[in-house]
Design an enzyme around this catalytic site. Sequence first.
Site, PDB file in Angstrom:
ATOM      1  N   SER A   1      28.373  -7.389 -34.034  1.00 37.57           N
ATOM      2  CA  SER A   1      27.945  -7.802 -35.379  1.00 37.57           C
ATOM      3  C   SER A   1      28.142  -9.305 -35.570  1.00 37.57           C
ATOM      4  O   SER A   1      28.974  -9.921 -34.915  1.00 37.57           O
ATOM      5  CB  SER A   1      28.766  -7.064 -36.433  1.00 37.57           C
ATOM      6  OG  SER A   1      28.611  -5.670 -36.325  1.00 37.57           O
TER       7      SER A   1
HETATM    8  N1  SAH Z   1      32.188  -3.150 -34.339  1.00 36.67           N
HETATM    9  C1  SAH Z   1      31.303  -3.506 -33.263  1.00 36.67           C
HETATM   10  C2  SAH Z   1      29.852  -3.387 -33.652  1.00 36.67           C
HETATM   11  C3  SAH Z   1      29.125  -2.617 -32.620  1.00 36.67           C
HETATM   12  S1  SAH Z   1      27.479  -2.142 -32.979  1.00 36.67           S
HETATM   13  C4  SAH Z   1      31.646  -4.849 -32.676  1.00 36.67           C
HETATM   14  O1  SAH Z   1      32.466  -5.568 -33.250  1.00 36.67           O
HETATM   15  O2  SAH Z   1      31.118  -5.172 -31.616  1.00 36.67           O
HETATM   16  C5  SAH Z   1      27.677  -0.461 -33.489  1.00 36.67           C
HETATM   17  C6  SAH Z   1      28.259   0.518 -32.494  1.00 36.67           C
HETATM   18  O3  SAH Z   1      28.231   1.822 -33.108  1.00 36.67           O
HETATM   19  C7  SAH Z   1      27.493   0.655 -31.180  1.00 36.67           C
HETATM   20  O4  SAH Z   1      28.357   0.392 -30.114  1.00 36.67           O
HETATM   21  C8  SAH Z   1      27.023   2.108 -31.182  1.00 36.67           C
HETATM   22  O5  SAH Z   1      26.996   2.701 -29.902  1.00 36.67           O
HETATM   23  C9  SAH Z   1      28.041   2.789 -32.080  1.00 36.67           C
HETATM   24  N2  SAH Z   1      27.591   4.044 -32.688  1.00 36.67           N
HETATM   25  C10 SAH Z   1      26.354   4.378 -33.140  1.00 36.67           C
HETATM   26  N3  SAH Z   1      26.341   5.633 -33.643  1.00 36.67           N
HETATM   27  C11 SAH Z   1      27.610   6.132 -33.495  1.00 36.67           C
HETATM   28  C12 SAH Z   1      28.227   7.386 -33.811  1.00 36.67           C
HETATM   29  N4  SAH Z   1      27.547   8.399 -34.367  1.00 36.67           N
HETATM   30  N5  SAH Z   1      29.550   7.523 -33.528  1.00 36.67           N
HETATM   31  C13 SAH Z   1      30.275   6.512 -32.952  1.00 36.67           C
HETATM   32  N6  SAH Z   1      29.731   5.308 -32.631  1.00 36.67           N
HETATM   33  C14 SAH Z   1      28.416   5.113 -32.891  1.00 36.67           C
END
Ligand code: SAH
Length: 220
Positions: A71
């Site tokens: 993000s």
């Molecule tokens: N907090 C992260 C943002 C990652 S983007 C950072 O600082 O990098 C969002 C993430 O949510 C992705 O890695 C994706 O695989 C995960 N995601 C999507 N749907 C999900 C679900 N149902 N349960 C757990 N994780 C999920």
Amino acid sequence: MLNREDTYRHLGMRKKLVAELRAKGIQDEKVLGAIGKIPRHLFIEESQFTAFVEKAYSDIAFPIGNDQTISHPFTVAFQTQMLEVNRGDVVLEIGTGCGYQTAVLYEIGAKIFSIERIRALHDRSKTLLSKLGYRARFFHGDGYKGLPLHAPFDKIVVTAGAPLVPKDLLQQLKINGKLIIPIGEGKTQIMNLFIRKNETQFSRQELGSFRFVPMLINKA
Ligand code: SAH
């Protein structure tokens, strides 16, 4: 071998990023302090390192592998600020991704439980964060269900765009606990903040438009 050190130059870049976030409205000193400390360039995936290392401290998103993105620093800062995370809070994070948000929560002193759906990202972040000294409990699984065995939580942060508010997550909040979650199925989502008033009632506030990768529903 790529040079993956944290240097004074990176520290300088972080200071600029903190100033930029301040100018964009982030005021929580705990959040700004955490962002000023965490080596965001070390969260870039190996294959993307050369392409993104110079941009690691710009307020942009970048790829972290498996079609997912880290993000924007502003988004991480904004979600954390709105949760008003305090030292000792028990926090559930949905979407570990590369673990940057997890590191921010750790620096603030939270006790973190983090769920990631994609195994490769879960494995990588678990290894990286322990190497960097950020402690959290990592779970591979479906964030829609939360972690009933470890509930209730003071705060819950969802870092992927959800088509709806997962009921299980609301139920896993303490009274006065907060859930921040981007909601919407299109390219952009509306940031929502829920506060649990009592067993059955929640307040809800909309906090503007953001852009996240989708929160995926496990069909299994
Ligand atoms: N907090 C992260 C943002 C990652 S983007 C950072 O600082 O990098 C969002 C993430 O949510 C992705 O890695 C994706 O695989 C995960 N995601 C999507 N749907 C999900 C679900 N149902 N349960 C757990 N994780 C999920």
